[in-house]
Design a protein around this motif. Structure first.
Motif, PDB file in Angstrom:
ATOM      1  N   PHE A 393       0.793  -1.202  -0.007  1.00  0.00           N
ATOM      2  CA  PHE A 393      -0.115   0.055  -0.100  1.00  0.00           C
ATOM      3  C   PHE A 393       0.872   1.324   0.098  1.00  0.00           C
ATOM      4  N   VAL A 394       2.147   1.117   0.057  1.00  0.00           N
ATOM      5  CA  VAL A 394       3.012   2.185   0.147  1.00  0.00           C
ATOM      6  C   VAL A 394       2.853   3.274  -1.190  1.00  0.00           C
ATOM      7  N   PRO A 395       2.678   2.487  -2.426  1.00  0.00           N
ATOM      8  CA  PRO A 395       2.319   3.509  -3.544  1.00  0.00           C
ATOM      9  C   PRO A 395       1.388   4.307  -3.392  1.00  0.00           C
ATOM     10  N   TYR A 396       0.207   3.939  -2.723  1.00  0.00           N
ATOM     11  CA  TYR A 396      -1.024   4.509  -2.661  1.00  0.00           C
ATOM     12  C   TYR A 396      -0.826   5.938  -1.910  1.00  0.00           C
ATOM     13  N   ARG A 397      -0.256   5.693  -0.709  1.00  0.00           N
ATOM     14  CA  ARG A 397       0.493   6.598   0.109  1.00  0.00           C
ATOM     15  C   ARG A 397       1.216   7.644  -0.403  1.00  0.00           C
ATOM     16  N   ALA A 398       2.149   7.141  -1.208  1.00  0.00           N
ATOM     17  CA  ALA A 398       3.110   8.091  -1.880  1.00  0.00           C
ATOM     18  C   ALA A 398       2.391   8.995  -2.841  1.00  0.00           C
ATOM     19  N   GLU A 399       1.401   8.555  -3.634  1.00  0.00           N
ATOM     20  CA  GLU A 399       0.533   9.279  -4.667  1.00  0.00           C
ATOM     21  C   GLU A 399      -0.259  10.395  -3.756  1.00  0.00           C
ATOM     22  N   ILE A 400      -0.687  10.387  -2.670  1.00  0.00           N
ATOM     23  CA  ILE A 400      -1.223  11.112  -1.797  1.00  0.00           C
ATOM     24  C   ILE A 400      -0.320  12.208  -1.247  1.00  0.00           C
ATOM     25  N   GLU A 401       1.057  11.760  -1.130  1.00  0.00           N
ATOM     26  CA  GLU A 401       1.907  12.716  -0.606  1.00  0.00           C
ATOM     27  C   GLU A 401       2.211  13.506  -1.761  1.00  0.00           C
ATOM     28  N   TRP A 402       2.413  12.907  -2.698  1.00  0.00           N
ATOM     29  CA  TRP A 402       2.748  13.739  -4.246  1.00  0.00           C
ATOM     30  C   TRP A 402       1.594  14.757  -4.341  1.00  0.00           C
ATOM     31  N   TYR A 403       0.575  14.332  -4.408  1.00  0.00           N
ATOM     32  CA  TYR A 403      -0.684  15.219  -4.422  1.00  0.00           C
ATOM     33  C   TYR A 403      -0.628  16.545  -3.523  1.00  0.00           C
ATOM     34  N   LYS A 404      -0.320  16.385  -2.223  1.00  0.00           N
ATOM     35  CA  LYS A 404       0.026  17.189  -1.220  1.00  0.00           C
ATOM     36  C   LYS A 404       0.825  18.429  -1.517  1.00  0.00           C
ATOM     37  N   ALA A 405       2.057  17.468  -2.003  1.00  0.00           N
ATOM     38  CA  ALA A 405       3.021  18.561  -2.336  1.00  0.00           C
ATOM     39  C   ALA A 405       2.998  19.574  -3.700  1.00  0.00           C
ATOM     40  N   TRP A 406       1.927  18.771  -4.568  1.00  0.00           N
ATOM     41  CA  TRP A 406       1.530  19.589  -5.705  1.00  0.00           C
ATOM     42  C   TRP A 406       0.587  20.770  -5.314  1.00  0.00           C
ATOM     43  N   CYS A 407      -0.488  20.377  -4.352  1.00  0.00           N
ATOM     44  CA  CYS A 407      -1.349  21.387  -3.817  1.00  0.00           C
ATOM     45  C   CYS A 407      -0.619  22.654  -3.015  1.00  0.00           C
ATOM     46  N   ASP A 408       0.183  22.150  -2.406  1.00  0.00           N
ATOM     47  CA  ASP A 408       1.117  23.246  -1.569  1.00  0.00           C
ATOM     48  C   ASP A 408       1.951  24.263  -2.544  1.00  0.00           C
ATOM     49  N   LYS A 409       2.363  23.884  -3.562  1.00  0.00           N
ATOM     50  CA  LYS A 409       3.022  24.586  -4.420  1.00  0.00           C
ATOM     51  C   LYS A 409       2.057  25.302  -5.580  1.00  0.00           C
ATOM     52  N   SER A 410       1.004  25.051  -5.545  1.00  0.00           N
ATOM     53  CA  SER A 410       0.037  25.374  -6.737  1.00  0.00           C
ATOM     54  C   SER A 410      -0.345  26.834  -6.480  1.00  0.00           C
ATOM     55  N   ASP A 411      -0.419  27.550  -7.927  1.00  0.00           N
ATOM     56  CA  ASP A 411      -0.494  29.051  -7.759  1.00  0.00           C
ATOM     57  C   ASP A 411      -1.694  29.718  -7.238  1.00  0.00           C
ATOM     58  N   ASP A 412      -2.686  28.698  -7.021  1.00  0.00           N
ATOM     59  CA  ASP A 412      -3.996  29.051  -6.348  1.00  0.00           C
ATOM     60  C   ASP A 412      -4.018  29.497  -4.957  1.00  0.00           C
ATOM     61  N   GLU A 413      -2.796  28.905  -4.399  1.00  0.00           N
ATOM     62  CA  GLU A 413      -2.330  29.042  -2.692  1.00  0.00           C
ATOM     63  C   GLU A 413      -3.639  28.687  -1.799  1.00  0.00           C
ATOM     64  N   LEU A 414      -4.328  27.703  -2.354  1.00  0.00           N
ATOM     65  CA  LEU A 414      -5.239  27.022  -1.462  1.00  0.00           C
ATOM     66  C   LEU A 414      -4.661  26.029  -0.528  1.00  0.00           C
ATOM     67  N   GLY A 415      -3.786  25.249  -0.714  1.00  0.00           N
ATOM     68  CA  GLY A 415      -3.043  24.441   0.040  1.00  0.00           C
ATOM     69  C   GLY A 415      -3.858  23.031  -0.186  1.00  0.00           C
ATOM     70  N   TYR A 416      -3.260  22.069   0.664  1.00  0.00           N
ATOM     71  CA  TYR A 416      -3.784  20.497   0.447  1.00  0.00           C
ATOM     72  C   TYR A 416      -5.148  20.650   1.020  1.00  0.00           C
ATOM     73  N   MET A 436      -9.496   7.458  -4.721  1.00  0.00           N
ATOM     74  CA  MET A 436      -9.450   6.194  -4.615  1.00  0.00           C
ATOM     75  C   MET A 436      -8.536   5.643  -3.685  1.00  0.00           C
ATOM     76  N   ASN A 437      -7.479   6.236  -3.654  1.00  0.00           N
ATOM     77  CA  ASN A 437      -6.604   5.753  -2.547  1.00  0.00           C
ATOM     78  C   ASN A 437      -6.838   5.849  -1.193  1.00  0.00           C
ATOM     79  N   ARG A 438      -7.551   7.184  -1.059  1.00  0.00           N
ATOM     80  CA  ARG A 438      -7.880   7.233   0.186  1.00  0.00           C
ATOM     81  C   ARG A 438      -8.838   6.162   0.762  1.00  0.00           C
ATOM     82  N   HIS A 439      -9.689   5.609  -0.068  1.00  0.00           N
ATOM     83  CA  HIS A 439     -10.745   4.412   0.357  1.00  0.00           C
ATOM     84  C   HIS A 439      -9.971   3.248   0.413  1.00  0.00           C
ATOM     85  N   LYS A 440      -9.081   3.016  -0.403  1.00  0.00           N
ATOM     86  CA  LYS A 440      -8.252   1.734  -0.361  1.00  0.00           C
ATOM     87  C   LYS A 440      -7.393   1.622   1.005  1.00  0.00           C
ATOM     88  N   LEU A 441      -6.886   2.760   1.477  1.00  0.00           N
ATOM     89  CA  LEU A 441      -6.211   2.868   2.808  1.00  0.00           C
ATOM     90  C   LEU A 441      -7.172   2.515   3.846  1.00  0.00           C
TER      91      LEU A 441
END
Length: 630
Positions: A393-416, A436-441
């Motif tokens: 299940f590590v890849p599912y978690r890693a994809e969520i972590e990548w998503y958080k990093a992307w949100c935090d750097k987004s120009d809309d400055e909304l955050g995760y 989907m990964n949220r539900h799997k975890l």
């Protein structure tokens, strides 16, 4: 491999091992002395080496009679000790309840027992405590053990405690059985039950005086409670009444032994701990509620009305004979040893139950023992398999972590948090993947909790650093998404706020795991930079409640309610500032357009407006409130 690793050997060999120790003969010897003691309701104490034995008599005088004996009452606390408080029941599930009459008997001796325990535990030579009892004395012994285990847990004592009962009636409901499993106390209870004894099976039938049979049953109970001499046990009951009792109990035991979906009536009382079934042929030790009930049913089905009452007094005979018979049983097995260790173990278990492979009853016994084998055979192996699954299940978690990093750097400055909350109906592929990964975890961790509560994992599983850290890390990463989903779909408007109405039970369990670990941790160093994940997984739920308070304070006209709202707002504000100053939040909390940043700005505006309003004349204030000034 499954057919060569036989837990039936362990069930039979565990019984043989227990018989090879002094625990069974010594505990029964004390029970016999307690039964013949003149003072009814007292217990006997004896120290042998570093082991202290306490034995409760099977002769107990009950206060009250009649229908009250069929009542279940809550078991919440005893004295200053709270029982099972760390494991609340699931929603819709009954609380922990026990038999009213037995609890009354326990209360009648509790003070004396408590004083005795304090003296015993104050003796540095005491290493182990064995609490035992026959018949109703066994029920009292179980309640005393529950209290003692709770007390020792509250003072972090490592004192060893074992409860051994003989022919004890059932004590409490399914929630009691589950609570003992959750506390990992199942191994502290060993209930010795003879093959034909009806007393341990009696409470599978309800005690409501509506029919002749039930009235006879009630008389039987009253006789058990008040007979001054156990030697005359059953003498006051006619053969017809014995037959009525036997038929009545068997009917309800048939129902209890059925699968849940096949039961026509609810089962009020449930077994807990290990059951040590004894017969003229040997002994076998099993656990698991379903297995114990099935074994009780199958064994009583081979009995007769007369023997099912008479057998309640034969525990001394069984204890004296079992060791030699167990040895003879194994010698007889050498004549024709099955090829498979699985079959050998099964054959031993069947013989110990008084059943041979040629007996017509062998098939249901085999099925029952096979079910027990599948259900609880390898907690350690289950934990190892879970570790392998977790790595997948590590890849599912890693994809969520990548998503958080992307949100935090987004120009809309909304955050995760706010990015996931505002994703809307036209979600991007990455948002759908994260959801989907949220539900799997969630499914994985729910399965872990279910296995733990079903006693399918090691006793210390929830204290192992690997799993405590993994669950906490998961919670910090994923619970903000659950909160975002809850408020993004506006469930709070119909269900109420997340913390009170929407939070999943698994997070509450993980909170407890982490708090227990933190209690043993050294003080952590101060942070020099913001955390990767906000250390309060419910932070955003608290932000949403604070936003609601601020919205309500604008329109609230009741001064007292306004004061309460402002108190809540200021309390949260102080908490949030402390988190930020200690850098226990992720940088996304301070994103320009995050819910928290917008709340801070709105709070500043409301305060400025309030300060200006206070400087206006009273008439102008009325004008601002919408009143017409003459």
């Amino acid at each position: 491999m499954d057919t060569e690793t036989s837990p039936f050997e362990s069930s039979d060999m565990l019984a043989a091992f227990l018989l090879s120790t002094p625990l069974i003969p010594e505990s029964w010897r004390l029970c016999s002395l307690a039964n013949t003691a003149a003072a009814s309701g007292n217990f006997l104490t004896e120290q042998i080496g570093d082991v202290v034995y306490l034995a409760f008599s099977g002769i107990q005088m009950a206060g009250g009679s009649g229908p009250s004996w069929g009542q279940l009452v809550p078991l919440v606390s005893v004295g200053d000790v709270t029982l099972f408080s760390s494991h609340p029941s699931k929603e819709g599930e009954d609380g922990v309840m026990v038999h009213a009459g037995m609890l009354n008997l326990f209360w009648s001796i509790f003070k004396q027992f408590q004083n005795q325990m304090m003296a015993i535990m104050g003796n540095p030579n005491t290493k182990s405590i064995i609490i035992t009892g026959h018949s109703l004395g066994g029920a009292i012994a179980s309640l005393c053990t529950i209290w003692l285990l709770s007390y020792l847990q509250s003072i972090s004592s490592s004192m060893s405690v074992l409860c051994i009962t003989y022919g004890s009636p059932l004590l409490g409901n399914e929630s009691l059985s589950k609570a003992i499993l959750k506390e990992r106390w199942g191994g502290n209870f060993c209930h010795v039950v003879s093959k034909h004894d009806i007393m341990p099976r009696l409470l599978f039938a309800p005690i409501i005086p509506l029919t002749t049979q039930i009235y006879s049953l009630l008389q039987f109970w009253q006789f058990c409670m008040t007979s001054p001499h156990l030697g005359s046990f059953g003498a006051q009951i006619s053969d017809q009444e014995k037959a009525d009792i036997f038929t009545f109990v068997m009917a309800y035991l048939d129902n209890a032994a059925s699968q849940d979906g096949e039961r026509t009536l609810p089962v009020l009382f449930h077994p807990f701990g290990s059951y040590f079934f004894v017969s003229d042929e040997g002994a076998v030790c099993v656990d698991g509620t379903a297995t114990v009930i099935k074994m009780m049913h199958l064994m009583l089905a081979t009995s007769s009305p007369a023997s099912c009452i008479k057998d309640h007094l034969k525990y001394g005979d069984y204890v004296n004979k079992l060791s030699q018979q167990s040895l003879n049983q194994r010698n007889s097995m050498q004549v024709n040893v099955p090829d498979s260790s699985y079959e050998a173990g099964l054959e031993l278990a069947l013989q110990s139950s008084g059943i041979t492979s040629r007996d017509p009853a062998a098939s249901p016994f085999r099925q029952c023992l096979s079910s027990a084998r599948r259900k609880g055979r390898t907690p350690t192996l289950n934990a190892a398999n879970l570790a392998v699954t977790l790595s997948k299940f590590v890849p599912y978690r890693a994809e969520i972590e990548w998503y958080k990093a992307w949100c935090d750097k987004s120009d809309d400055e909304l955050g995760y948090y706010d990015s996931f909350k505002r994703r809307g109906s036209t979600t991007a592929k990455r948002d759908m993947k994260v959801n989907m990964n949220r539900h799997k975890l969630a499914r994985f961790w729910n399965n872990v909790i279910e296995m733990l509560e079903n006693n399918e994992l090691p006793r210390d599983f929830n204290k192992r650093a690997k799993w405590v850290n993994a669950s906490h890390s998961y919670q910090l990463l994923v619970e903000p998404l659950d909160i975002a989903e809850y408020y993004g779909k506006e469930k709070h408007k119909t269900n109420g706020h997340y913390l009170e109405r929407g939070r999943d039970r698994r997070y509450k369990i993980f909170d407890r795991w982490w708090m227990e670990k933190e209690a043993t941790m050294e003080e952590t160093k101060e942070r020099t930079k913001f955390a990767g994940l906000t250390q309060d997984s419910c932070f955003w739920a608290k932000v949403e409640e604070a936003r609601d308070w601020l919205s309500r304070v604008r329109s609230e006209r009741d001064v007292n309610k306004q004061v309460l709202l402002w108190q809540n707002i200021e309390k949260f504000e102080k908490y949030a500032v402390e988190l930020i100053e200690s850098k226990a939040v992720s940088e996304d909390v301070l994103a320009k357009n995050s819910s928290y940043s917008l709340w801070v700005e709105e709070l500043r505006e409301v305060r400025e407006l309030n300060s200006k309003v206070r400087t206006f004349p009273n008439t102008f204030t009325r004008f601002l409130d919408g009143e017409v000034v003459p």
